[in-house]
Motif scaffolding. Structure first.
Motif, short mmCIF file in Angstrom:
data_model
loop_
_atom_site.label_atom_id
_atom_site.label_comp_id
_atom_site.label_asym_id
_atom_site.label_seq_id
_atom_site.Cartn_x
_atom_site.Cartn_y
_atom_site.Cartn_z
N PRO A 1 0.61 -1.15 0.02
CA PRO A 1 -0.09 -0.07 -0.05
C PRO A 1 0.86 1.28 0.05
CG PRO A 1 -1.08 -1.50 1.49
CD PRO A 1 0.17 -2.34 0.86
N GLY A 2 2.07 1.28 0.84
CA GLY A 2 2.84 2.48 0.92
C GLY A 2 3.38 2.93 -0.65
N GLY A 3 3.82 1.76 -1.35
CA GLY A 3 4.27 2.24 -2.72
C GLY A 3 3.12 2.40 -3.56
N GLU B 1 0.05 9.32 -5.87
CA GLU B 1 0.50 10.69 -5.65
C GLU B 1 1.06 11.41 -6.77
OE1 GLU B 1 0.24 10.76 -0.84
OE2 GLU B 1 2.13 10.70 -1.65
N LEU B 2 1.94 10.44 -7.55
CA LEU B 2 2.64 10.75 -8.36
C LEU B 2 2.10 11.05 -9.73
CD1 LEU B 2 5.69 11.49 -9.42
CD2 LEU B 2 6.42 9.22 -9.36
N VAL C 1 11.79 10.29 -0.81
CA VAL C 1 12.35 11.13 0.39
C VAL C 1 13.62 11.71 -0.15
CG1 VAL C 1 13.76 10.66 2.63
CG2 VAL C 1 11.69 9.43 2.11
N LEU C 2 14.25 11.28 -1.13
CA LEU C 2 15.47 11.79 -1.64
C LEU C 2 14.96 13.08 -2.54
CD1 LEU C 2 18.48 12.05 -2.41
CD2 LEU C 2 18.30 10.41 -4.16
N HIS C 3 13.87 13.09 -3.18
CA HIS C 3 13.37 14.05 -4.21
C HIS C 3 13.35 15.45 -3.62
CE1 HIS C 3 9.47 16.44 -5.33
NE2 HIS C 3 10.30 16.50 -6.19
N PRO C 4 12.68 15.94 -2.27
CA PRO C 4 13.12 17.18 -1.80
C PRO C 4 14.39 17.52 -1.51
CG PRO C 4 11.79 15.66 -0.27
CD PRO C 4 11.87 14.97 -1.60
N PRO D 1 5.76 6.33 7.55
CA PRO D 1 4.81 6.52 6.22
C PRO D 1 5.41 7.53 5.39
CG PRO D 1 3.35 5.89 7.92
CD PRO D 1 4.59 6.45 8.61
N VAL D 2 5.75 7.66 4.08
CA VAL D 2 6.23 8.43 2.96
C VAL D 2 5.26 9.07 2.11
CG1 VAL D 2 8.04 8.69 1.50
CG2 VAL D 2 8.49 7.43 3.45
N HIS D 3 5.19 10.06 1.80
CA HIS D 3 4.22 10.67 1.07
C HIS D 3 5.20 11.63 -0.10
CE1 HIS D 3 0.36 10.22 2.71
NE2 HIS D 3 0.78 10.24 3.72
N VAL D 4 4.57 11.59 -1.12
CA VAL D 4 5.52 12.44 -2.41
C VAL D 4 5.40 14.24 -1.89
CG1 VAL D 4 5.48 13.07 -4.61
CG2 VAL D 4 5.16 10.83 -4.03
#
Length: 450
Positions: A59-61, A67-68, A324-327, A406-409
């Motif tokens: 689900p996280g992926g 979101e992408l 996470v790396l994006h920002p 949990p990670v968000h874009v």
């Protein structure tokens, strides 16, 4: 220059040079492109076929892809919904982790062939300005100036050599990362698991179970799940490094052992497993590079940390790493500071999550593949009852599904929308069952245009 020093025959300039067109590299490329960052992506293969790479989306992926703005398009290429994990010993159900306990719309696993995911991400990248894709290009050297990495040199399919000058190089080229090796960073491999896995796939029309199932048998365990289209994917666990001896007994002996372990699929094994060429060995190990960043260089996904297949965490971790790396990268590029100190923030944020997955997989390996016998079975049954029927189990399921953090874009960093045509293949129609996800993907897309 680190590596070969032959003069390149062509040069290019970009903001970020990403090495490796797997889930981490492509997802990161798309996030950066949507944030107005120029990206050159180098991929050694000329095909995106990844038949025996991970394909189960947690689900996280799924949420990150939604979101992408690409989950609906990827699903439209073909997938299978799985309701959770089960562990069986003979006819006895030892563990039943039902993802339908989670909140919709991510209350399931998805078996999504990795090629479908990669093709969708690549199509989205190609629809945005500033993107250059070089397939068939194998990195042979990294360039350096004053102790900072400034790009990469790659050999093309025709023997030509391309030098890509970049402000940052991202190593996303997998567990045996060439880029990491060129930078002189150790993989940090440990033999954390006692098993290897032999993978294969069989046609199985009408045999879908809607689950990922681990079938425990004497001395082994076999993982089985549905996949697209009308097939099952099978992972046979064996003691670490024992495959050569097993394979040496011939395909007939292999088929006999598999049929005994999963008799419900004996007919499919007998009919469709014809030679050793049908089988793919995965060397299972854990690894974590001690250093994920240098001046002008950062490691992501399996290049930075490698895990076993248990718990279906590979793609999940890759997509979360990208988010996470994006920002971190966007902020570094905007400030003009791409030093190790600035880029190391990524490792600070993600290393705890990677370490937690490794610890969990070690526990899972002992639980799923450990000692047989009545006492061990009863102990597992007691633990399974706790996981299946109590709030503790719901929390464990959520943690496996989304990770401890949990990670968000960071969609607030996006300046470019995805072009509508990439949501579906030309002439394709989104299946009715996928319609809610297509609506959500369009909503994310529309939000960033306003």
């Amino acid at each position: 220059m680190t590596g070969q020093d032959d003069a390149p025959t062509a040069t290019a300039t970009t903001d970020v040079c990403v090495v490796g067109a797997g889930p981490a590299g492509l997802a990161l490329s798309l996030m950066l492109l949507r944030s107005g960052v120029r990206v050159t992506l180098l991929e050694k293969s000329t095909r995106l076929a990844r038949e025996f790479h991970g394909e189960i989306l947690q689900p996280g992926g799924q949420r990150i892809l939604d979101e992408l703005g690409v989950l609906a398009a990827a699903r439209a290429r073909g997938d299978r919904t799985l309701h959770g994990f089960q562990v069986l010993e003979g006819d006895r159900l030892l563990l039943d982790i039902d993802y339908r306990r989670l909140s919709a719309p991510y209350d399931r696993l998805l078996a999504l062939p990795q090629r479908h995911l990669l093709e969708t991400l690549l199509a989205a990248c190609r629809g945005l300005p500033g993107f250059t894709y070089r397939d068939g290009h194998r990195v042979s050297a990294l360039t350096e100036e004053h102790g900072r990495y400034t790009g990469a040199v790659a050999s093309g399919p025709d023997g030509s050599r391309l030098a890509v000058r970049a402000r940052v190089v991202v190593a996303a080229d997998g567990r045996f990362s060439r880029t990491r090796a060129l930078a002189g960073i150790d993989a940090g491999r440990t033999e954390a698991f006692d098993q290897d896995v032999v993978w294969f796939s069989l046609p199985a029309p009408g045999r879908a179970t809607g689950r990922v199932r681990i079938h425990r048998a004497a001395g082994t365990a076999v993982l089985v799940h549905d996949t697209h289209p009308d097939r099952i994917r099978v992972g046979w666990t064996l003691p670490h490094r024992s495959w050569p001896a097993v394979a040496g007994r011939g395909i007939s002996a292999v088929k006999d052992r598999l049929a005994a372990a999963v008799p419900q699929f004996a007919d499919l094994i007998a009919e469709h497993l014809t030679s050793r060429a049908d089988l793919k060995l995965l060397d299972v190990f854990a690894a974590r590079a001690p250093q994920w960043a240098r001046d002008g260089l950062v490691l992501i996904g399996d290049s930075a940390h490698t895990h076993g297949p248990l718990g279906a965490q590979g793609i999940n971790l890759a997509l979360q790493d990208a988010a996470v790396l994006h920002p971190v990268l966007v902020a570094a590029l905007r400030s003009g500071d791409v030093s190790r100190a600035r880029l190391a923030r990524f490792q600070e944020l993600r290393a705890p999550a990677a370490d937690a997955v490794t610890r969990a997989q070690r526990l899972q390996a002992r639980a799923f593949f450990g000692t047989a016998g009545r006492a061990a079975t009863l102990a597992r049954a007691g633990a399974a009852k706790l996981v299946t029927r109590t709030p503790i189990g719901a929390r464990i399921t959520a943690e496996v599904a989304y990770g401890r953090s949990p990670v968000h874009v960071r969609t607030d960093l996006f300046t470019h929308p995805i072009a509508e045509p990439v949501l579906l293949d030309a002439g394709a129609a989104c299946p009715a069952s996928h319609a809610p996800h297509a609506t959500h993907a369009r909503k994310v897309h529309d939000d960033h245009r306003s």
